[in-house]
Each structure stands twice: as C-alpha cells, then as structure tokens.
Design a protein around this motif. Sequence first.
Motif, mmCIF file in Angstrom:
data_model
loop_
_atom_site.group_PDB
_atom_site.id
_atom_site.type_symbol
_atom_site.label_atom_id
_atom_site.label_comp_id
_atom_site.label_asym_id
_atom_site.label_seq_id
_atom_site.Cartn_x
_atom_site.Cartn_y
_atom_site.Cartn_z
ATOM 1 N N GLY A 116 89.488 -34.717 -65.343
ATOM 2 C CA GLY A 116 90.031 -33.923 -66.316
ATOM 3 C C GLY A 116 89.104 -34.078 -67.761
ATOM 4 N N PRO A 117 88.942 -35.142 -68.343
ATOM 5 C CA PRO A 117 88.406 -35.369 -69.494
ATOM 6 C C PRO A 117 86.690 -34.826 -69.480
ATOM 7 C CG PRO A 117 89.703 -37.224 -69.425
ATOM 8 C CD PRO A 117 89.696 -36.450 -67.905
ATOM 9 N N ALA A 118 86.132 -35.143 -68.312
ATOM 10 C CA ALA A 118 84.900 -34.698 -68.230
ATOM 11 C C ALA A 118 84.541 -33.083 -68.171
ATOM 12 C CB ALA A 118 84.222 -35.263 -67.089
ATOM 13 N N VAL A 119 85.477 -32.438 -67.564
ATOM 14 C CA VAL A 119 85.468 -30.866 -67.647
ATOM 15 C C VAL A 119 85.870 -30.601 -69.061
ATOM 16 C CG1 VAL A 119 86.630 -29.013 -66.844
ATOM 17 C CG2 VAL A 119 86.375 -30.692 -65.150
ATOM 18 N N GLN A 120 86.794 -30.926 -69.846
ATOM 19 C CA GLN A 120 87.107 -30.720 -70.928
ATOM 20 C C GLN A 120 85.767 -31.002 -71.883
ATOM 21 O OE1 GLN A 120 89.472 -33.626 -73.541
ATOM 22 N NE2 GLN A 120 90.987 -31.731 -73.775
ATOM 23 N N ALA A 121 85.113 -31.975 -71.685
ATOM 24 C CA ALA A 121 84.019 -32.247 -72.516
ATOM 25 C C ALA A 121 82.921 -31.065 -72.210
ATOM 26 C CB ALA A 121 83.126 -33.589 -72.435
ATOM 27 N N VAL A 122 82.651 -30.495 -71.219
ATOM 28 C CA VAL A 122 81.765 -29.744 -71.026
ATOM 29 C C VAL A 122 82.225 -28.237 -71.587
ATOM 30 C CG1 VAL A 122 80.605 -28.185 -69.302
ATOM 31 C CG2 VAL A 122 80.832 -30.770 -68.726
ATOM 32 N N PHE A 123 83.547 -28.117 -71.560
ATOM 33 C CA PHE A 123 84.036 -26.830 -72.170
ATOM 34 C C PHE A 123 83.780 -26.825 -73.741
ATOM 35 C CE2 PHE A 123 86.612 -24.314 -68.941
ATOM 36 C CZ PHE A 123 85.930 -24.638 -67.860
ATOM 37 N N ALA A 124 84.087 -28.154 -74.192
ATOM 38 C CA ALA A 124 84.190 -28.242 -75.736
ATOM 39 C C ALA A 124 82.561 -28.084 -76.207
ATOM 40 C CB ALA A 124 84.356 -29.711 -76.046
ATOM 41 N N VAL A 125 81.761 -28.390 -75.597
ATOM 42 C CA VAL A 125 80.201 -28.064 -75.902
ATOM 43 C C VAL A 125 80.060 -26.499 -75.908
ATOM 44 C CG1 VAL A 125 77.681 -28.653 -75.355
ATOM 45 C CG2 VAL A 125 79.253 -30.517 -75.041
ATOM 46 N N ILE A 126 80.383 -26.019 -74.970
ATOM 47 C CA ILE A 126 79.984 -24.623 -74.816
ATOM 48 C C ILE A 126 80.617 -23.794 -76.077
ATOM 49 C CG2 ILE A 126 80.339 -22.467 -73.616
ATOM 50 C CD1 ILE A 126 80.032 -24.381 -70.985
ATOM 51 N N VAL A 127 82.224 -24.374 -76.156
ATOM 52 C CA VAL A 127 82.981 -23.564 -77.221
ATOM 53 C C VAL A 127 82.580 -23.628 -78.472
ATOM 54 C CG1 VAL A 127 85.303 -23.605 -78.360
ATOM 55 C CG2 VAL A 127 85.015 -23.695 -75.852
ATOM 56 N N THR A 128 81.999 -24.828 -78.992
ATOM 57 C CA THR A 128 81.332 -24.937 -80.072
ATOM 58 C C THR A 128 80.001 -24.772 -80.440
ATOM 59 O OG1 THR A 128 80.899 -27.352 -79.530
ATOM 60 C CG2 THR A 128 83.222 -27.024 -80.514
ATOM 61 N N SER A 129 79.274 -24.400 -79.520
ATOM 62 C CA SER A 129 77.892 -24.415 -79.666
ATOM 63 C C SER A 129 77.250 -22.820 -78.940
ATOM 64 C CB SER A 129 77.003 -25.246 -78.883
ATOM 65 O OG SER A 129 77.337 -25.253 -77.680
ATOM 66 N N ALA A 130 77.945 -22.188 -78.182
ATOM 67 C CA ALA A 130 77.638 -20.879 -77.656
ATOM 68 C C ALA A 130 77.396 -19.748 -78.572
ATOM 69 C CB ALA A 130 78.592 -20.473 -76.487
ATOM 70 N N THR A 131 76.492 -18.927 -78.585
ATOM 71 C CA THR A 131 76.245 -17.936 -79.620
ATOM 72 C C THR A 131 76.351 -16.602 -78.872
ATOM 73 O OG1 THR A 131 73.882 -18.155 -79.170
ATOM 74 C CG2 THR A 131 74.792 -19.403 -81.066
ATOM 75 N N VAL A 132 76.680 -16.662 -77.462
ATOM 76 C CA VAL A 132 76.616 -15.320 -76.655
ATOM 77 C C VAL A 132 78.208 -14.981 -76.534
ATOM 78 C CG1 VAL A 132 76.112 -14.119 -74.892
ATOM 79 C CG2 VAL A 132 74.240 -15.647 -75.746
ATOM 80 N N PHE A 133 78.749 -14.022 -76.911
ATOM 81 C CA PHE A 133 80.226 -13.841 -76.525
ATOM 82 C C PHE A 133 80.536 -13.924 -75.177
ATOM 83 C CE2 PHE A 133 83.915 -10.941 -75.991
ATOM 84 C CZ PHE A 133 84.761 -11.906 -76.842
ATOM 85 N N ALA A 134 79.619 -13.441 -74.280
ATOM 86 C CA ALA A 134 80.070 -13.316 -72.850
ATOM 87 C C ALA A 134 80.222 -14.693 -72.254
ATOM 88 C CB ALA A 134 78.783 -12.837 -71.775
ATOM 89 N N LEU A 135 79.288 -15.961 -72.812
ATOM 90 C CA LEU A 135 79.532 -17.319 -72.292
ATOM 91 C C LEU A 135 80.814 -17.662 -73.066
ATOM 92 C CD1 LEU A 135 78.559 -19.558 -71.158
ATOM 93 C CD2 LEU A 135 76.837 -19.981 -72.864
ATOM 94 N N TRP A 136 81.047 -17.485 -74.179
ATOM 95 C CA TRP A 136 81.974 -18.346 -75.169
ATOM 96 C C TRP A 136 83.172 -17.778 -74.794
ATOM 97 C CZ3 TRP A 136 85.614 -16.599 -78.689
ATOM 98 C CH2 TRP A 136 86.111 -17.616 -79.434
#
Length: 372
Positions: free
Chosen positions: A269-289
């Motif tokens: 669970g924490p590993a998946v959470q970490a991947v999602f955290a990186v995307i949520v805080t850095s993605a600039t494309v709405f379709a990904l975010w």
Amino acid sequence: MTGQKYGVGGTAALVVAHCAGMLDLTALPVWVGALVERFGFSPQQAGGIVTLFLLGAVAASLFVAPRLNRINQKLAATAGYGVAALAFFAASTKSGLAELAALHLVAGLAVGTGLSMVHGAIGKSANPHRLFALAGIAIGLLGIVLLGVLPQLLIAFGREALFQVFGLFMAIACLFCAVLFVNPDRGEVHASAPFGRAIWFTVFGISVMTFNQAMVFSFVEVIGKLRGFPAEGVLGVLIALGIVNFLVPSPLAAILQRRLVAETVVQIGPAVQAVFAVIVTSATVFALWAPVAAFFVAIQIFTHTFAFGLLARLDRTGRAVAATPAMLMIGAALGPIVGGALGQNFGFGALGTAGVAVAILSIVFFTKARSA
C-alpha cells in the motif's frame, strides 16, 4: 470467528459515528481550502488549525484507549460527539485565528474520545475487517456529499456553512450513539498485557502512511488550481474522488478479505501511495493528474481496512484498535502543517519527494511487523 454481535441498530450507530469521527479523511481539501480562500489564512496557518483538531483527537485517544474496558463506551461516545457538535457550531460564528484554533482543539479532543469508543467496539465485533470495510463504504458516500455539495454550500451561504455542516454531522452521530450504541461485552476487561512488537510496528506503519496521505491530500485542491487546471475540473475530481471511495476500496477490501494476506497488503500500500503522491504533486497535464488524484485516498482506505483487521486479530482486547484515532491522526495532524510549510517554502512539488521518503519508512515498519 467469535465476537460481539451488535444487530442492525448497533451497527448503524458504529458506522455513522465512524463517518463523523473520520471527517478529516474526506473533508481535508475543502477544509484547508476554505480556511485559505474564505478565511484569509496562509496555507501554513490553515494547516496548523486543522492540525490542532487532529492533535486533540490524538491526545484524547491516547488517554482513553488503554482504559477502554473500564469506560461506559456508549456514554463516552455520545458525550464526545455532542461536545464536538457544539464546538463546530460555535466555530461557525468565529473568524479569528486564535478562536478557531481553540475550538478546533476542543472538537478534536471530543471526537478522539468518541471515535476511540467506536473503534474499540468495531474491533470486538465478530468480523472487524468486514465491519470496518462497511464503515469505509459509508465514508465514501459521505465523501460524495462533502466534496460535491460543501463547496456549493460555501458559495451559496458563505464560509459559516463549513462548520455548520461539520456540526450537523457530529450532532447526528451523537443522536445515533445515544439511541442505538451497544456497549460491547467486557469479558477481557482485565487483559492489560503489553503489546508485542508486531502490534507496535503495525501502529507505526499506519501512522506514517496516514501522515503521507494527509500531507499530500490536504492540498489537492490548492495544487490543482496552482497548476492552472479549470476550477470546475478540480471540483469534478473531488466529486469523482468521493464516488471512487464509495465504490472501490472498501467493497474491494471486503471481497478480498480471504484472498489476500493482510501483511502483504500493508507492505504494498505505501509504495502505491508514493507513486500516486509524485504524480499528484508534479503532473502538469490534467488528463494524468485527475484520475490519480481521484484514486489517491482509495489507496489509504483499502490498505487501512486490512491493517485494522490485522490489529484486531493481534489484540482481541480491543485496546489496539481503540487507539486507531491516535495512530491515524498523529500522522494526519502533522501532515497538513508539514505539507503547508513545504509547499509555501519549496513549492508543492516537494511534497512528492517527501512522500517517497515517508513511504519507504512506512514499508520498513510494516516489514518489521511481519517478521516480529
């Protein structure tokens, strides 16, 4: 599996009170966002106000959980949610930093008391994993209401609506506890043996994972708007998040209870959470975010359902799960203020980097728990 049976009414009281007590799990973005945009506080101040609520809940839970089997749980739960309702209704009439901070602390102390009673009772049920999953489904439904309706109420009725709605939820929980809460049997009232290493490492792992959740999720709305995403798009993500939480993590956790090993789930669970955290805080494309943000909370809910069942199995006295508010909210308490400080001083992309480091620590704790 043996355990307490509460009936329909008793179960309803536990589920409703659980939803009210776990208000921060779904309401954090709107809560922090409203304090920033409508009350004029800085992100760090807003995070600090919510942190006081959470710290109050932690303090109360740490005090009452070890005494669980010596307390009239129905009375304590009813009083706790009643005081919380009064505190939030009072907060709806205030706007100053000091006043709101003090009332948040009072509300937190009250909620922590009531929620510890509720979690202790769930932990003594015949199937704690399934009952906690049912409560998680209800939280998903509550999330749809809070994240979809509350922003509209703020627009229509002003900032006072935030705390009026919170107070209403607490009042409803108070009523359910007063009428329907069933005190569990105290067959193990004298059980007071110290917790083993597996319990402690599991507790630490949950706390750290929840810190990660709160640090990032508190600022999802703020991050979305800073990225330049349309306001209606960000609101749509919050609504979708509530729907996802209702339909996916808890029902899935209930279905997979006998098919997955709890110890493995809490490590992944924490590993998946970490991947999602990186995307949520850095993605600039709405379709990904957008889809990642919508599923972010689901990771926490799914993982914690297995962790709750694991703790209930490791400690049948109910004391470990009664401390769930403490282990969840100590992480959640630090998350908003740390997230606000990182975002304000280093940019919100720093939350993703911090999220990876924290996830590694959480995995270490869960791994040690499994080998203890």
